[in-house]
Write an enzyme that holds these catalytic residues in place. Structure first.
Site, short mmCIF file in Angstrom:
data_model
loop_
_atom_site.label_atom_id
_atom_site.label_comp_id
_atom_site.label_asym_id
_atom_site.label_seq_id
_atom_site.Cartn_x
_atom_site.Cartn_y
_atom_site.Cartn_z
N HIS A 67 45.90 7.62 -0.62
CA HIS A 67 46.53 8.13 -1.84
C HIS A 67 47.82 7.37 -2.12
O HIS A 67 48.49 6.90 -1.20
CB HIS A 67 46.85 9.62 -1.69
CG HIS A 67 45.67 10.45 -1.29
ND1 HIS A 67 45.23 10.49 0.00
CD2 HIS A 67 44.87 11.26 -2.01
CE1 HIS A 67 44.18 11.30 0.06
NE2 HIS A 67 43.93 11.78 -1.15
N TYR A 101 50.60 8.61 -2.75
CA TYR A 101 51.76 9.24 -2.12
C TYR A 101 51.95 8.85 -0.65
O TYR A 101 52.97 9.11 -0.06
CB TYR A 101 51.70 10.78 -2.25
CG TYR A 101 50.51 11.44 -1.61
CD1 TYR A 101 50.36 11.53 -0.23
CD2 TYR A 101 49.49 11.98 -2.40
CE1 TYR A 101 49.27 12.14 0.35
CE2 TYR A 101 48.40 12.61 -1.83
CZ TYR A 101 48.29 12.68 -0.46
OH TYR A 101 47.21 13.28 0.12
N GLU A 102 50.93 8.21 -0.05
CA GLU A 102 51.06 7.89 1.38
C GLU A 102 52.09 6.78 1.61
O GLU A 102 52.86 6.83 2.55
CB GLU A 102 49.71 7.51 1.96
CG GLU A 102 48.78 8.72 2.03
CD GLU A 102 47.38 8.38 2.48
OE1 GLU A 102 47.24 7.79 3.57
OE2 GLU A 102 46.43 8.66 1.72
N HIS A 132 40.23 13.88 5.90
CA HIS A 132 39.50 12.70 5.47
C HIS A 132 38.95 11.98 6.71
O HIS A 132 39.42 12.18 7.81
CB HIS A 132 40.41 11.76 4.67
CG HIS A 132 40.75 12.30 3.30
ND1 HIS A 132 40.13 11.86 2.16
CD2 HIS A 132 41.62 13.24 2.92
CE1 HIS A 132 40.63 12.53 1.13
NE2 HIS A 132 41.53 13.36 1.56
N SER A 165 38.45 15.51 0.01
CA SER A 165 38.62 16.60 0.98
C SER A 165 37.38 17.49 1.02
O SER A 165 36.87 17.89 -0.02
CB SER A 165 39.80 17.49 0.59
OG SER A 165 40.96 16.73 0.49
N ALA A 207 39.48 16.93 -4.42
CA ALA A 207 39.89 18.33 -4.51
C ALA A 207 40.97 18.40 -5.57
O ALA A 207 41.80 17.50 -5.69
CB ALA A 207 40.43 18.80 -3.17
N MET A 227 45.88 14.52 -7.03
CA MET A 227 46.74 13.43 -6.56
C MET A 227 45.95 12.16 -6.24
O MET A 227 46.41 11.31 -5.47
CB MET A 227 47.49 13.88 -5.30
CG MET A 227 48.28 15.16 -5.47
SD MET A 227 49.07 15.62 -3.92
CE MET A 227 49.46 17.36 -4.24
N SER A 228 44.76 12.03 -6.81
CA SER A 228 43.94 10.85 -6.46
C SER A 228 43.11 10.43 -7.66
O SER A 228 43.42 10.77 -8.80
CB SER A 228 43.01 11.20 -5.28
OG SER A 228 42.04 12.15 -5.69
N ASN A 282 42.04 25.62 -5.92
CA ASN A 282 43.06 26.62 -6.26
C ASN A 282 43.30 26.56 -7.77
O ASN A 282 42.91 25.60 -8.42
CB ASN A 282 44.37 26.30 -5.51
CG ASN A 282 44.86 24.89 -5.78
OD1 ASN A 282 44.40 23.93 -5.16
ND2 ASN A 282 45.76 24.75 -6.73
N HIS A 320 48.24 22.64 1.56
CA HIS A 320 47.20 21.71 2.01
C HIS A 320 46.18 22.44 2.88
O HIS A 320 44.98 22.17 2.82
CB HIS A 320 47.86 20.55 2.77
CG HIS A 320 46.89 19.47 3.15
ND1 HIS A 320 46.06 18.84 2.23
CD2 HIS A 320 46.59 18.90 4.35
CE1 HIS A 320 45.31 17.94 2.85
NE2 HIS A 320 45.62 17.97 4.14
#
Ligand code: HPA
Length: 267
Positions: A80, A82-83, A58, A28, A110, A205-206, A229, A241
């Protein structure tokens, strides 16, 4: 011929067969770096087996060309876990990278920080990781090659070069442990406290599936996080997000300087 061998031929027919020195996966906020590469751009949609990256922020294309005088292969977007629930989304792209004759992979992402001394906008070089997702991109791999040792997964030589590049640019680059959560939800405060006790310095998450796949394919790999964050419960600021996308460019500008310096030093 395997799917990835076909893709290697297709890419070499378009971009030439000089092996890239380095593969770069842009997280990101760094997607625009793909535009800075002088070379050939191929949409993932033309590359069978490449992910149809669907996360806003992306840029799903592969660019093969020159950046700071170094031949690179830039992956403008990643997919990812989660997709679609597939931890091996990046298996074909990384197999293709190896097939193109590349030996090194640099991942960016990120992340949420668990350390007060790495505030949002700052960077962290991964020196290790924790797989907290319960998944693994090599589940189902039928050969003994699946038993990948990960005791030195994050390449010491690349890390030293990145740390030097950061020093040369006068940018503070901390090192730490990245913990992979499956997502797509952000963590709970209790999960963040648990991750801290486990020894994590950042959450995201990646990246971890790609580190595992890179080692599986014998690529040297290193990764850098842009903190967007503080982890859930560590600050009063809300996590979203939108916030990630808004904050990523701050750290990304510093990361771009480090990457460019790192590439120049390869020459
Ligand atoms: N958690 C997980 N992934 C993230 C975060 C976070 O706090 N920030 C950016 N990506």
């Amino acid at each position: 011929m395997s799917k990835s061998a076909d893709l290697v031929s297709l890419i070499q027919a378009r971009a030439g067969d000089t092996p890239p020195r380095i593969g770069l996966v842009l997280g990101s906020g760094l997607g625009h770096l793909a535009e800075a590469v002088e070379g050939v751009s191929i949409d993932y949609s033309e590359l069978d087996g490449f992910p149809h990256a669907s996360v806003s922020g992306h840029n799903p294309k592969l660019v093969i060309g020159t950046l700071e005088g170094v031949r690179v292969a830039v992956f403008g977007g990643r997919a990812h876990y989660y997709e679609r629930g597939n931890p091996a989304e990046m298996r074909v792209p990384l197999e293709v990278l190896k097939g193109l004759g590349c030996e090194q992979l640099l991942l960016t992402n990120a992340a949420g920080s668990l350390r007060d001394d790495i505030p949002p906008g700052d960077l962290m070089l991964l020196n290790d990781h924790i797989n907290f997702s319960g998944s693994n991109p090599l589940i189902g791999e039928p050969t003994d090659a699946r038993f990948v040792p990960l005791s030195e997964a994050h390449d010491a030589g690349m890390r030293a070069e990145l740390a030097q590049a950061a020093r040369d640019e006068g940018i503070d680059l901390k090192e730490g442990v990245y913990c992979w959560f499956a997502g797509p939800c952000f963590e709970t405060p209790a999960e963040i406290r648990a991750a801290k006790i486990f020894g994590a310095d950042a959450v995201g998450m990646s990246t971890v599936p790609e580190v595992i796949l890179a080692r599986f394919f014998g690529l040297r790999v290193a990764a850098v996080s842009v903190m967007t964050n503080m982890g859930a419960g560590l600050s009063s600021e809300s996590i979203s997000h939108e916030h990630t996308k808004a904050m990523a460019p701050l750290g990304a500008a510093k990361l771009e300087r480090i990457l460019r310096r790192f590439l120049r030093a390869q020459g």
